[in-house]
Scaffold this active site. Structure first.
Site, PDB file in Angstrom:
ATOM      1  N   ALA A 166       0.830  -1.217   0.000  1.00 19.60           N
ATOM      2  CA  ALA A 166       0.000   0.000   0.000  1.00 19.60           C
ATOM      3  C   ALA A 166       0.852   1.249   0.000  1.00 19.60           C
ATOM      4  O   ALA A 166       0.406   2.310   0.436  1.00 19.60           O
ATOM      5  CB  ALA A 166      -0.975   0.013   1.181  1.00 19.60           C
ATOM      6  N   SER A 167       2.060   1.133  -0.525  1.00 16.50           N
ATOM      7  CA  SER A 167       2.984   2.270  -0.498  1.00 16.50           C
ATOM      8  C   SER A 167       2.513   3.415  -1.390  1.00 16.50           C
ATOM      9  O   SER A 167       2.720   4.587  -1.066  1.00 16.50           O
ATOM     10  CB  SER A 167       4.396   1.834  -0.907  1.00 16.50           C
ATOM     11  OG  SER A 167       4.403   1.302  -2.216  1.00 16.50           O
ATOM     12  N   THR A 168       1.881   3.099  -2.527  1.00 15.32           N
ATOM     13  CA  THR A 168       1.391   4.167  -3.408  1.00 15.32           C
ATOM     14  C   THR A 168       0.272   4.945  -2.741  1.00 15.32           C
ATOM     15  O   THR A 168       0.212   6.173  -2.824  1.00 15.32           O
ATOM     16  CB  THR A 168       0.909   3.584  -4.746  1.00 15.32           C
ATOM     17  OG1 THR A 168       2.008   2.926  -5.392  1.00 15.32           O
ATOM     18  CG2 THR A 168       0.394   4.677  -5.667  1.00 15.32           C
ATOM     19  N   SER A 169      -0.626   4.229  -2.068  1.00 16.35           N
ATOM     20  CA  SER A 169      -1.719   4.909  -1.361  1.00 16.35           C
ATOM     21  C   SER A 169      -1.169   5.883  -0.327  1.00 16.35           C
ATOM     22  O   SER A 169      -1.650   7.016  -0.205  1.00 16.35           O
ATOM     23  CB  SER A 169      -2.617   3.871  -0.676  1.00 16.35           C
ATOM     24  OG  SER A 169      -3.213   3.025  -1.621  1.00 16.35           O
ATOM     25  N   HIS A 200      11.885   2.438  -3.746  1.00 14.46           N
ATOM     26  CA  HIS A 200      12.143   1.035  -3.410  1.00 14.46           C
ATOM     27  C   HIS A 200      13.637   0.820  -3.195  1.00 14.46           C
ATOM     28  O   HIS A 200      14.333   0.240  -4.040  1.00 14.46           O
ATOM     29  CB  HIS A 200      11.616   0.126  -4.524  1.00 14.46           C
ATOM     30  CG  HIS A 200      10.132   0.211  -4.730  1.00 14.46           C
ATOM     31  ND1 HIS A 200       9.228   0.158  -3.682  1.00 14.46           N
ATOM     32  CD2 HIS A 200       9.381   0.347  -5.852  1.00 14.46           C
ATOM     33  CE1 HIS A 200       8.000   0.244  -4.151  1.00 14.46           C
ATOM     34  NE2 HIS A 200       8.069   0.364  -5.470  1.00 14.46           N
ATOM     35  N   HIS A 204      10.993   9.051  -1.171  1.00 12.26           N
ATOM     36  CA  HIS A 204      10.407   7.713  -1.170  1.00 12.26           C
ATOM     37  C   HIS A 204      10.901   6.927  -2.382  1.00 12.26           C
ATOM     38  O   HIS A 204      11.152   7.492  -3.451  1.00 12.26           O
ATOM     39  CB  HIS A 204       8.876   7.783  -1.184  1.00 12.26           C
ATOM     40  CG  HIS A 204       8.300   8.334  -2.457  1.00 12.26           C
ATOM     41  ND1 HIS A 204       7.851   7.535  -3.480  1.00 12.26           N
ATOM     42  CD2 HIS A 204       8.105   9.620  -2.878  1.00 12.26           C
ATOM     43  CE1 HIS A 204       7.397   8.282  -4.471  1.00 12.26           C
ATOM     44  NE2 HIS A 204       7.537   9.552  -4.135  1.00 12.26           N
ATOM     45  N   TYR A 226      -6.880  10.833   4.224  1.00 11.95           N
ATOM     46  CA  TYR A 226      -6.932   9.391   3.959  1.00 11.95           C
ATOM     47  C   TYR A 226      -8.369   8.871   4.038  1.00 11.95           C
ATOM     48  O   TYR A 226      -8.785   8.024   3.248  1.00 11.95           O
ATOM     49  CB  TYR A 226      -6.058   8.637   4.964  1.00 11.95           C
ATOM     50  CG  TYR A 226      -6.083   7.142   4.787  1.00 11.95           C
ATOM     51  CD1 TYR A 226      -5.308   6.523   3.811  1.00 11.95           C
ATOM     52  CD2 TYR A 226      -6.898   6.342   5.587  1.00 11.95           C
ATOM     53  CE1 TYR A 226      -5.345   5.143   3.634  1.00 11.95           C
ATOM     54  CE2 TYR A 226      -6.932   4.964   5.419  1.00 11.95           C
ATOM     55  CZ  TYR A 226      -6.161   4.382   4.454  1.00 11.95           C
ATOM     56  OH  TYR A 226      -6.204   3.022   4.276  1.00 11.95           O
TER      57      TYR A 226
END
Length: 356
Positions: free
Chosen positions: A85-88, A142, A140, A279
């Protein structure tokens, strides 16, 4: 006979007991109110003394300036693990950056390689620490954890991250490579056209669903040492646990992402003020969903759980979850099914020397 004459009827005795109980409750309530008033008075006196000291430092100049600079010099690194859920979560940072006045930068490595070359590590550390125009900054990407201390940096960035149940993460990644998601639906994925389900892949012993593919969250937290990427390394898991506790400000879990955001807003409002409400109500909160994902069967899950690699990744996940829930338990309270951030529960007193 005299004793019998002064005994009260049962009804009066009951009324007397009730009256006594009510009186005691009233007294206890008054005592509690007095205690609360005393506590408020102590806090008010303490705040007044702190304000006086802050005003003296403001007149002196340099110390107050240093405090302001400290907040503007802040850098957060979110070395995001794929399919957690990193994009969210990152969309929240992008939506808030203009309003909260900070910069967001994506660390885009070649072929999404999470391990940087030594020369790129030096460049990255130099950028993070000296690129003043990009501060405050939220980076941010990876990328596995990088220890800034070994490069001689005095002020290290703040690391945060989110992890996920290891099997759920692998299933999501498996289908993502084949069908993509609703974030960029037109983009052709590496395994597009492969219709094989995750269950079929596991049953056939396929490479894309092999237990070795579970080995990702541990090395992301372990870092850039070669042993971190040796699948099944006990040293790597221990190092990942050490880093999670000692080098990360907060690590959340995908399954409780809203609570993670709430804690960040409470602790780091310079970046995350307004994040919880965004959110809950924003259009991008759950924007990225893997397409065509089918949940694995119990048999498939049981087969993966026989692997020592799953046992280690799951142990690390449970370790992170326990730590997150411990932090949350000391930061929030539940009322009517909703969580509320606790107000400040400490104050300063007995401040000497007293101001004139």
């Amino acid at each position: 006979m005299g004793l019998l004459r002064i005994m009260m009827p049962p009804k009066l005795q009951l009324l007397a007991v009730v009256a006594f109980a009510v009186a005691m409750l009233f007294l206890e309530n008054q005592i509690q109110k007095l205690e609360e008033s005393r506590s408020k008075l102590e806090r008010a006196i303490a705040r007044h003394e702190v304000r006086e000291i802050e005003q003296r430092h403001t007149m002196d100049g340099p110390r107050q300036e240093a405090t302001l600079d400290e907040e503007e010099d802040m850098v957060i690194i979110y070395n995001r693990v794929p399919k957690t859920a990193s994009t969210s979560f990152t969309n929240i940072a992008y939506d808030l950056c203009a309003k909260n006045k900070y910069h967001v930068l994506h660390i885009n490595t070649t072929k999404n390689n999470p391990v940087m070359s030594l020369q790129d590590q030096v460049r990255f550390v130099k950028n993070i620490t000296s690129w003043k125009e990009m501060k405050p900054g939220f980076y941010h990407g990876h990328v596995s954890y990088l220890d800034f201390a070994k490069f001689g940096v005095k002020k290290k960035p703040i690391y945060i991250n989110v992890i996920r149940d290891p099997i759920e993460r692998l299933v999501s990644y498996y289908y993502f490579l084949r069908f993509g998601d609703d974030y960029r639906p037109g983009l052709r994925r590496r395994k597009q056209g492969d219709k094989k389900t995750f269950d079929e892949c596991v049953a056939e012993g396929g490479s894309d669903c092999a237990p070795e593919k579970l080995w990702l969250q541990i090395p992301f937290f372990c870092g850039h040492s070669s042993e971190c990427w040796n699948v099944g390394s006990r040293w790597a898991m221990d190092q990942a646990k050490y880093n999670l506790i000692n080098e990360y400000f907060l690590v959340g879990v995908t399954e409780e992402l809203e609570d993670f955001i709430m804690l960040l807003e409470a602790a780091l409002p310079r970046f995350f003020r307004g994040a919880t409400e965004l959110y809950r109500t924003g259009k991008k909160s759950h924007l990225r969903k893997t397409t065509e994902k089918k949940l694995p069967t119990k048999q498939t899950i049981a087969k993966l759980q026989q692997s020592d690699i799953w046992k280690m990744e799951n142990e690390f996940y449970e370790f992170a979850l326990e730590q997150f829930q411990f932090i949350r338990a000391h930061a929030v309270r539940e009322k009517d099914g909703d969580l509320y951030i606790l107000a400040q529960n400490f104050f300063y007193e007995k401040i000497y020397p007293k101001s004139n």
